[in-house]
Enzyme design. Structure first.
Site, PDB file in Angstrom:
ATOM      1  N   ASP A 185      30.674  22.406 -35.325  1.00  0.00           N
ATOM      2  CA  ASP A 185      31.847  22.333 -33.911  1.00  0.00           C
ATOM      3  C   ASP A 185      31.397  22.658 -32.582  1.00  0.00           C
ATOM      4  O   ASP A 185      31.113  23.520 -32.614  1.00  0.00           O
ATOM      5  CB  ASP A 185      33.048  22.071 -34.172  1.00  0.00           C
ATOM      6  CG  ASP A 185      33.524  23.066 -34.585  1.00  0.00           C
ATOM      7  OD1 ASP A 185      33.311  24.364 -34.763  1.00  0.00           O
ATOM      8  OD2 ASP A 185      34.801  23.430 -33.981  1.00  0.00           O
ATOM      9  N   GLU A 211      32.202  26.322 -32.032  1.00  0.00           N
ATOM     10  CA  GLU A 211      31.440  26.892 -32.048  1.00  0.00           C
ATOM     11  C   GLU A 211      32.488  27.663 -34.089  1.00  0.00           C
ATOM     12  O   GLU A 211      31.317  29.124 -34.076  1.00  0.00           O
ATOM     13  CB  GLU A 211      30.612  28.014 -32.250  1.00  0.00           C
ATOM     14  CG  GLU A 211      30.359  27.301 -30.470  1.00  0.00           C
ATOM     15  CD  GLU A 211      29.816  28.272 -29.243  1.00  0.00           C
ATOM     16  OE1 GLU A 211      30.513  29.203 -28.832  1.00  0.00           O
ATOM     17  OE2 GLU A 211      28.591  28.138 -29.468  1.00  0.00           O
TER      18      GLU A 211
HETATM   19  C1  NOJ Z   1      32.908  33.029 -29.316  1.00  0.00           C
HETATM   20  C2  NOJ Z   1      32.769  31.359 -29.789  1.00  0.00           C
HETATM   21  O1  NOJ Z   1      32.418  30.772 -28.497  1.00  0.00           O
HETATM   22  C3  NOJ Z   1      34.331  30.520 -29.437  1.00  0.00           C
HETATM   23  O2  NOJ Z   1      34.388  29.385 -29.854  1.00  0.00           O
HETATM   24  C4  NOJ Z   1      35.166  30.885 -31.310  1.00  0.00           C
HETATM   25  O3  NOJ Z   1      36.496  31.013 -30.855  1.00  0.00           O
HETATM   26  C5  NOJ Z   1      34.549  32.781 -30.676  1.00  0.00           C
HETATM   27  N1  NOJ Z   1      33.100  33.008 -30.884  1.00  0.00           N
HETATM   28  C6  NOJ Z   1      34.962  33.384 -32.361  1.00  0.00           C
HETATM   29  O4  NOJ Z   1      33.929  32.452 -33.152  1.00  0.00           O
HETATM   30  C1  NOJ Z   2      33.395  28.532 -26.830  1.00  0.00           C
HETATM   31  C2  NOJ Z   2      33.918  27.529 -26.662  1.00  0.00           C
HETATM   32  O1  NOJ Z   2      34.856  27.536 -27.828  1.00  0.00           O
HETATM   33  C3  NOJ Z   2      32.447  26.753 -26.544  1.00  0.00           C
HETATM   34  O2  NOJ Z   2      33.043  25.462 -26.585  1.00  0.00           O
HETATM   35  C4  NOJ Z   2      31.603  27.363 -25.489  1.00  0.00           C
HETATM   36  O3  NOJ Z   2      30.638  25.847 -25.509  1.00  0.00           O
HETATM   37  C5  NOJ Z   2      31.327  28.446 -25.235  1.00  0.00           C
HETATM   38  N1  NOJ Z   2      32.933  28.938 -25.074  1.00  0.00           N
HETATM   39  C6  NOJ Z   2      30.555  28.458 -24.233  1.00  0.00           C
HETATM   40  O4  NOJ Z   2      31.479  28.366 -22.864  1.00  0.00           O
END
Ligand code: NOJ
Ligand code: NOJ
Length: 500
Positions: A216, A219
């Site tokens: 999703d 991520e």
């Molecule tokens: C980085 C991701 O971009 C974020 O969305 C996520 O919650 C954390 N890693 C943990 O997986």
């Molecule tokens: C974490 C977020 O959850 C994700 O949606 C985003 O793409 C990355 N950070 C980078 O900003």
């Protein structure tokens, strides 16, 4: 007056401590903030923050050490390391310049946005051709020099190609209106299979792979996702229109057919018992627990996936009901929302979130981009209902309508006719609610310089997580452009009309 609050909310902390709120959690059905709070003129601040957001956003495009066309998610390289080009973030950010191109008033503006968009196009094209661990165009992020990122990651993320296609499709809509169809054929949609052009390569991938599980937008979860599917649906429908305009009718039919099947699958996300749209189905891997079933990605999916038809439209009962449940949950969850009667509600990704901007064993916080998405959502509701013949009050939308028009007299089952007193109260209330989310964001950003990071702390209100998150700045502009009714030109709309 407002500047007093700044980033530092000492008065807030004091009240909080003395009231013994520490750690307490109100039940989910508890009250919600009243909208009776402010009368000031926030437009001068909106104008100033818009300028700042654009300048700060531009700093993250092709910064020193990156290739032309790269959009870094944030300049932060450690704790957290966001020094990458994410397909999703970049597409949403570059949509700002697609609108800038369409609405540019001087040749300088047009040249400037053209050069940014052409660099982004070249970088995206290179991304598509670069062998990567996903083995396709669903690779979520690239190094800033354009090389593949080969570390472990949640991949693929198939909202990326759909969002990138949409950004270029919207540019194509303006280019076609300007008579530049040859440019579109050569660089954006060639009608070949396999394609050498960005839009078609992304759409062919989406059309053939949309039903495969992926990660999703946050991520974290592998499964099937409302947000991903909504943006895929829109990309296929707008793409079908472009294919048709360019004479590629078979592909157009193929895209439409897939959009149709995908729409049927999207219906499964509605949960009638909980009265909310569920973000993730068929979850098979990942680490997010979502017992509440609530996730703001649903609202992002609706806003980014709207095509102007009634299918999960922003004004639909299902979406309105989901939005209000989210808002109430976050109001009760984050103590910062209930202190000192400050307007607006800080909105997070989902209530059970544990990513605090640095690590995943912390507690989640309100984010700028999700709070701004709520601002945009309320403005969009106002703009759509304004053109409707009336509003039908249902069990599902009643709580939100009542929230924005506390002193109105309607009950469930009423049809509120356009132009009557309650109708006008609702429209005014929706815009006021939208402004309240902008004011919330203003309270927690750096008010001296307009800086925004990714999150602000759920208790103290201080910013945390990646600094200068590019997507935060883009979200501010998207929200205030919705407020000002700036149209996004798309192939599914007649030019020069607002979301016809
Ligand atoms: C980085 C991701 O971009 C974020 O969305 C996520 O919650 C954390 N890693 C943990 O997986
Ligand atoms: C974490 C977020 O959850 C994700 O949606 C985003 O793409 C990355 N950070 C980078 O900003």
């Amino acid at each position: 007056m407002q500047r007093l609050y700044g980033r530092l909310i000492k008065p807030v902390l004091l009240t909080w401590a003395t009231m013994g709120f520490m750690g307490a959690q109100l039940p989910v059905q508890a009250s919600i903030q009243s909208l009776q709070f402010f009368n000031g003129d926030i437009e001068p601040w909106i104008r100033m923050q818009s300028q700042r957001s654009i300048s700060l956003l531009i700093k993250n495009i092709h910064p020193e050490g990156s290739a032309p066309g790269a959009v870094v998610a944030s300049p932060s390289r450690v704790n957290p390391d966001y020094w990458f080009h994410w397909t999703r973030d970049a597409a949403l950010v570059m949509q700002i310049f697609v609108s800038g191109y369409a609405n540019s008033k001087t040749p300088e503006q047009k040249n400037y946005t053209t050069s940014l968009l052409r660099n982004y196009l070249n970088f995206s094209h290179a991304n598509q051709l670069t062998p990567n661990p996903s083995g396709g165009v669903g690779e979520p992020k690239f190094n800033v020099d354009g090389s593949a990122f080969t570390g472990p990651w949640g991949r693929p993320q198939n909202d990326g190609p759909a969002l990138r296609a949409l950004t270029f499709l919207h540019w194509a809509a303006t280019l076609i209106a300007e008579g530049r169809i040859n440019f579109v054929r050569e660089y954006l949609y060639d009608g070949q299979s396999p394609s050498r052009t960005v839009i078609k390569a992304d759409l062919d991938y989406v059309a053939s792979r949309w039903n495969e599980p992926d990660f999703d937008l946050w991520e974290e979860v592998k499964g099937r996702h409302f947000h991903t599917r909504m943006v895929q649906r829109r990309a296929l429908l707008e793409g079908a229109r472009l294919a048709e305009l360019l004479g590629d009718t078979q592909t157009a039919e193929w895209y439409r057919l897939n959009a149709l099947t995908l729409s049927r699958e999207l219906l499964r996300h509605w949960n009638p018992e909980r009265r909310i749209l569920i973000a993730n189905l068929d979850v098979m891997a990942g680490h997010a627990v979502k017992t509440s079933g609530l996730d703001t990605s649903v609202i992002l999916g609706v806003l980014q996936g709207e095509v102007g038809d009634p299918f999960f439209a922003p004004t639909s009962d299902q979406v309105v009901s989901t939005a209000f449940s989210l808002q109430r949950a976050f109001y009760n969850l984050y103590s910062v929302n209930r202190l000192n009667d400050y307007p607006g509600i800080g909105i997070g990704r989902y209530p059970e979130d544990r990513y605090d901007g640095y690590q995943t064993n912390g507690s989640g916080n309100p984010w700028f981009l999700t709070t701004l998405a709520f601002a945009q959502y309320y403005f969009r509701l106002a703009n759509l209902w304004e053109k409707a013949p009336g509003i039908l009050v249902s069990e599902w939308n009643y709580p939100l309508l009542q929230y924005v028009a506390e002193d109105a007299s309607f009950v469930v089952g009423t049809k509120i006719e356009k132009g009557c007193e309650d109708f006008n109260k609702i429209l005014t209330g929706l815009r006021k609610a939208g402004d309240s989310f902008l004011l919330r964001v203003r309270m927690h950003m750096d008010q001296q310089n307009g800086f925004m990071s990714e999150q602000f702390n759920r208790d103290s209100g201080f910013m945390q997580g990646a600094e200068h998150l590019t997507w935060s700045y883009a979200s501010f502009l998207t929200a205030v452009w919705e407020r000002a009714k700036v149209p996004t030109r798309s192939l599914l709309q007649r030019p020069n009309t607002f979301r016809k």
